[in-house]
Design a protein around this motif. Structure first.
Motif, short mmCIF file in Angstrom:
data_model
loop_
_atom_site.label_atom_id
_atom_site.label_comp_id
_atom_site.label_asym_id
_atom_site.label_seq_id
_atom_site.Cartn_x
_atom_site.Cartn_y
_atom_site.Cartn_z
N LEU A 166 3.11 -14.78 15.24
CA LEU A 166 3.79 -14.94 16.53
C LEU A 166 2.83 -15.32 17.66
CD1 LEU A 166 5.94 -11.67 16.28
CD2 LEU A 166 6.79 -14.01 15.96
N ARG A 167 1.56 -15.48 17.33
CA ARG A 167 0.52 -15.64 18.35
C ARG A 167 0.79 -16.80 19.29
NH1 ARG A 167 -4.62 -17.87 18.63
NH2 ARG A 167 -4.44 -18.76 16.54
N MET A 168 1.29 -17.93 18.76
CA MET A 168 1.53 -19.10 19.59
C MET A 168 3.00 -19.30 19.94
SD MET A 168 -1.45 -20.25 20.19
CE MET A 168 -1.12 -21.88 20.88
N SER A 169 3.80 -18.26 19.70
CA SER A 169 5.23 -18.36 20.01
C SER A 169 5.44 -18.62 21.50
CB SER A 169 5.93 -17.07 19.61
OG SER A 169 7.29 -17.09 20.01
N ASP A 240 0.94 -18.69 26.44
CA ASP A 240 0.92 -19.81 27.38
C ASP A 240 0.18 -21.00 26.80
OD1 ASP A 240 -1.71 -19.13 27.50
OD2 ASP A 240 -1.76 -18.70 29.65
N GLY A 241 0.02 -20.99 25.47
CA GLY A 241 -0.61 -22.12 24.80
C GLY A 241 -2.12 -22.09 24.94
N GLN A 247 -7.32 -15.35 25.04
CA GLN A 247 -6.90 -13.96 25.07
C GLN A 247 -7.25 -13.23 23.79
OE1 GLN A 247 -2.74 -14.50 25.95
NE2 GLN A 247 -3.03 -13.89 28.08
N THR A 248 -7.13 -13.90 22.67
CA THR A 248 -7.33 -13.23 21.40
C THR A 248 -8.80 -12.95 21.12
OG1 THR A 248 -7.37 -15.31 20.18
CG2 THR A 248 -5.24 -14.22 20.43
N VAL A 249 -9.70 -13.55 21.90
CA VAL A 249 -11.13 -13.27 21.72
C VAL A 249 -11.72 -12.82 23.06
CG1 VAL A 249 -11.49 -14.78 19.73
CG2 VAL A 249 -11.61 -15.76 22.02
#
Length: 294
Positions: A166-169, A240-241, A247-249
């Motif tokens: 879902l990370r890039m949802s 937000d693409g 954000q994930t790092v």
């Protein structure tokens, strides 16, 4: 699914099978019950309920005459489902209710609906309250596009696999969670998805209805001071693409010491738990983190 056309309220001259009504029940406030829902429960021959004791209380409150209550839940659906279909084929009308909200949302009603359609039985929705959508519309987060996830798996690996998918949802994400798991779930979200905005909605439509709005880190801090109570609906802002990858790092520029210190401060000085969380972020063992800090 094979071709199927249902005209819910048009009947021919030949004998008809019964109808399966999916009846929404209150998610907290009994005034959520609609006139149509009460009338439907009054008129059907059988009520299939997730918890017959809860449903009996509802029937008593609305002075609905006693009738056949049939137990249908996750643990007996394979036996009870075919029995309910037999009643429908015989011409009986059945109302399916869950403990709260819309049936077939995060409950075995989905299986009964599929079974009814396979047997050319009409399935009619009786709309009403829904926790996820109620939380979404007051969240302040985008409502143009959203994805309902429901309850996440219980084991850590499966949870993070789902979240990673879902990370890039691009849509707002809707989750259900229990009070004893909500903090862990937020930690998984923070680790996989970054420190996004989130709304924690609980006790929806009840006297102590509450919405905690903030970032995941802020909500985790809130839960440390206010122990979770009641079932939660979590509304998480979409990716937000471009920012999502950063954000994930979020910890990438930190030293291991600073990374552990970040979690240690948030965990009230629990260094062992802080090392565990930092290790999970970096996909290494806790021993690796420990050795690096020697």
């Amino acid at each position: 699914m094979t071709w199927n056309l249902q005209k819910s309220f048009q009947r021919g001259s030949e004998p008809q099978a019964g109808t399966l009504y999916l009846v929404a029940t209150p998610i907290g406030n009994l005034e959520d019950m609609t006139y149509r829902a009460v009338r439907t429960l009054q008129e059907v021959d059988v009520i299939a309920a997730e918890d017959t004791r809860q449903s009996r209380k509802l029937l008593t409150h609305f002075e609905i005459p006693s009738k056949t209550l049939f137990s249908y839940h996750e643990h007996n659906k394979h036996a009870s489902g075919p029995e309910l279909i037999r009643y429908l084929i015989e011409g009986k009308n059945i109302a399916l209710v869950s403990d709260a909200g819309l049936p077939a949302i995060s409950d075995p009603g989905t299986d009964l609906v599929a079974l009814a359609i396979e047997n050319s039985i009409s399935v009619v929705p009786i709309p009403g309250a829904n926790a996820a959508l109620s939380a979404l519309i007051v969240s302040g987060l985008p409502t143009e596009r959203f994805t309902f996830i429901g309850f996440l798996p219980r084991d850590k690996k499966s949870v993070e696999q789902v979240l990673e998918s879902l990370r890039m949802s691009e849509g707002t994400l809707l989750f259900y969670e229990s009070p004893h798991r909500v903090s862990k779930t937020l930690e998984h979200m923070h680790r996989v998805l970054g420190n996004r905005r989130i709304v924690m909605a609980r006790e929806l439509t009840k006297r102590y209805e509450e919405f905690a709005r903030g970032t995941i880190e802020e909500c985790l801090a809130w839960l440390e001071e206010h122990p979770p109570q009641g079932e939660y609906c979590l509304v998480l802002e979409p990716s937000d693409g471009s920012a999502s990858a950063d954000q994930t790092v979020w910890w990438e520029s930190l030293s291991i010491e600073a990374h552990v210190a970040h979690y240690e401060e948030r965990n009230g000085g629990n260094r062992k738990e802080a090392m565990k969380q930092a290790a999970a972020d970096r996909n290494v063992s806790r021993r690796d983190i420990y050795n690096s800090l020697l």
